[in-house]
Design an enzyme around this catalytic site. Structure first.
Site, PDB file in Angstrom:
ATOM      1  CG  HIS A   1     -10.422 -83.543  20.320  1.00  0.00           C
ATOM      2  ND1 HIS A   1     -11.026 -82.605  20.298  1.00  0.00           N
ATOM      3  CD2 HIS A   1     -10.279 -84.107  19.100  1.00  0.00           C
ATOM      4  CE1 HIS A   1     -11.097 -82.037  19.201  1.00  0.00           C
ATOM      5  NE2 HIS A   1     -10.816 -82.953  18.336  1.00  0.00           N
TER       6      HIS A   1
ATOM      7  CD  GLU B   1      -9.559 -88.371  17.319  1.00  0.00           C
ATOM      8  OE1 GLU B   1      -9.550 -88.089  16.251  1.00  0.00           O
ATOM      9  OE2 GLU B   1      -9.252 -87.353  18.285  1.00  0.00           O
TER      10      GLU B   1
ATOM     11  CG  ASP C   1     -11.935 -84.127  12.798  1.00  0.00           C
ATOM     12  OD1 ASP C   1     -11.242 -82.977  13.091  1.00  0.00           O
ATOM     13  OD2 ASP C   1     -11.805 -85.038  13.507  1.00  0.00           O
ATOM     14  CG  ASP C   2      -9.432 -78.947   9.425  1.00  0.00           C
ATOM     15  OD1 ASP C   2      -9.350 -79.019   8.172  1.00  0.00           O
ATOM     16  OD2 ASP C   2      -9.099 -78.082  10.294  1.00  0.00           O
TER      17      ASP C   2
END
Length: 359
Positions: A193, A196, A281-282
């Site tokens: 990551h 972001e 993503d989640d």
């Protein structure tokens, strides 16, 4: 940051829930435009599953089922085994045993593979605010790299980018960098990551100093054409998550005007010839799926069919599979696109503006 489940407002929020819909609403991140608010969602529902090995195995099994239902042939699922282990809170201290968690999740994934046919490997996450876990993540990933099926094929750092800032957060920076230097020596795959909610220098740092070959998000680099050129030349792959980018505030736009999906950072990335792929993503926290992210890519951002197929091809190339497995997926993609190309063109949203350069 303090994400103590036992203190308000988390316990109070749970006590106020009277049905599944209410519980679902506090476990999903919509309308917050904040990464930290998104992370707080985890501290609402994670205590329910933390250390519950039987439940974690069941959830892993169900994950493979959902991937298969979307016709996803291959997934690299990432999670923090330490965060899911007993005692593994974001704000706590002390060692936790992540091995039972990985054993349970691996078991569920393997059962899911057998029953549903979708292939899944694992990426283990360090957590930016728990530098004490970093070395163990690297060691476990090294030990389980060949433990197929459903082996650990890479590592990441999630839950913020503060660890890049060696001036303000040396206690986060040094242990993580040291762990990833060891990971590089062990030839572990690294995705990270970066860029972001942090600035573009984090993207460069992730690649040059942490050894990342893939970047999670990375939207901030579009303000730096020279860095975009460098990342393109290095074949760095960017994992794009449309819904996530909106909800975490990673995609910057004039809040008063609202979002215009045609100006999403991925437009600049693709026009610049960079390697990108679409991801969920989640899916639970953002109440979405890979299928829905592709709907956004086509219907809202306006990506044409050829470009969508290229992002899938780029994702295969950037995956942590061996070359034979990549060839198999490329062949499947080629056969699918030849047999369904006209259908793909028809289902493309007629109102989506084609804004990409055609080659």
């Amino acid at each position: 940051m303090n994400f103590d489940f036992q203190t308000p407002p988390y316990r109070a929020l749970l006590e106020e829930c009277r049905d599944l819909e209410a519980f679902h609403s506090i476990c999903t991140c919509r309308g917050k435009r904040s990464l930290h608010e998104m992370i707080k969602c985890f501290e609402i529902f994670i205590p329910i599953v933390r250390g519950n090995l039987e439940l974690l195995e069941e959830l892993a099994y169900d994950f493979v089922k959902r991937q298969a239902q979307q016709n996803v042939m291959y997934t690299e699922v990432r999670y923090s085994p330490h965060f899911l282990a007993k005692g593994g809170t974001l704000s706590g201290e002390g060692a936790v045993d992540a091995e039972p968690v990985i054993n349970a999740i691996t078991s569920g994934l393997r059962k899911g593979e057998k029953d549903f046919g979708a292939k899944v490997n694992q990426i283990l996450c360090c957590i930016a605010w728990r530098p004490d876990w970093a070395a163990d993540v690297v060691q476990i990933a090294h030990e389980r790299r060949d433990d197929f099926p459903c082996a650990v094929v890479g590592i990441d750092i999630a839950a913020g980018e503060e660890h890049f800032d060696k001036e303000r957060y040396p206690h986060l920076h040094e242990p993580h960098l040291r762990a990833f230097k060891r990971a590089n020596k062990l030839n572990l795959n690294v995705t990270m990551h970066a860029g972001e909610v942090g600035n573009s220098s984090n993207v460069k740092d992730a690649v040059l100093n942490y050894g990342a070959t893939r970047i999670g998000h990375g939207y901030s680099l579009i303000v730096d054409p020279d860095l975009m050129n460098e990342m393109r030349e290095k074949n760095i792959h960017f994992e794009i998550c449309p819904t996530s980018s909106l909800e975490t505030g990673a995609w910057k736009f004039d809040e008063a005007m609202g979002e215009d999906w045609r100006n999403h950072p991925v437009v600049s990335m693709i026009n610049h010839g960079m390697m990108v792929g679409f991801n969920s993503d989640d899916p639970a926290v953002f109440n979405t799926s890979l299928t829905w992210q592709l709907r956004i890519a086509v219907g809202k951002i306006g990506i044409d069919t050829e470009s969508i197929l290229k992002t899938v091809h780029d994702s295969i190339n950037a995956s942590f599979l061996n070359e034979d497995e990549k060839c198999s997926l490329r062949k499947a993609l080629g056969e699918f696109s030849k047999g369904n190309y006209n259908t793909l063109l028809k289902i493309q949203d007629d109102n989506a503006e084609r804004i990409f350069k055609r080659t």
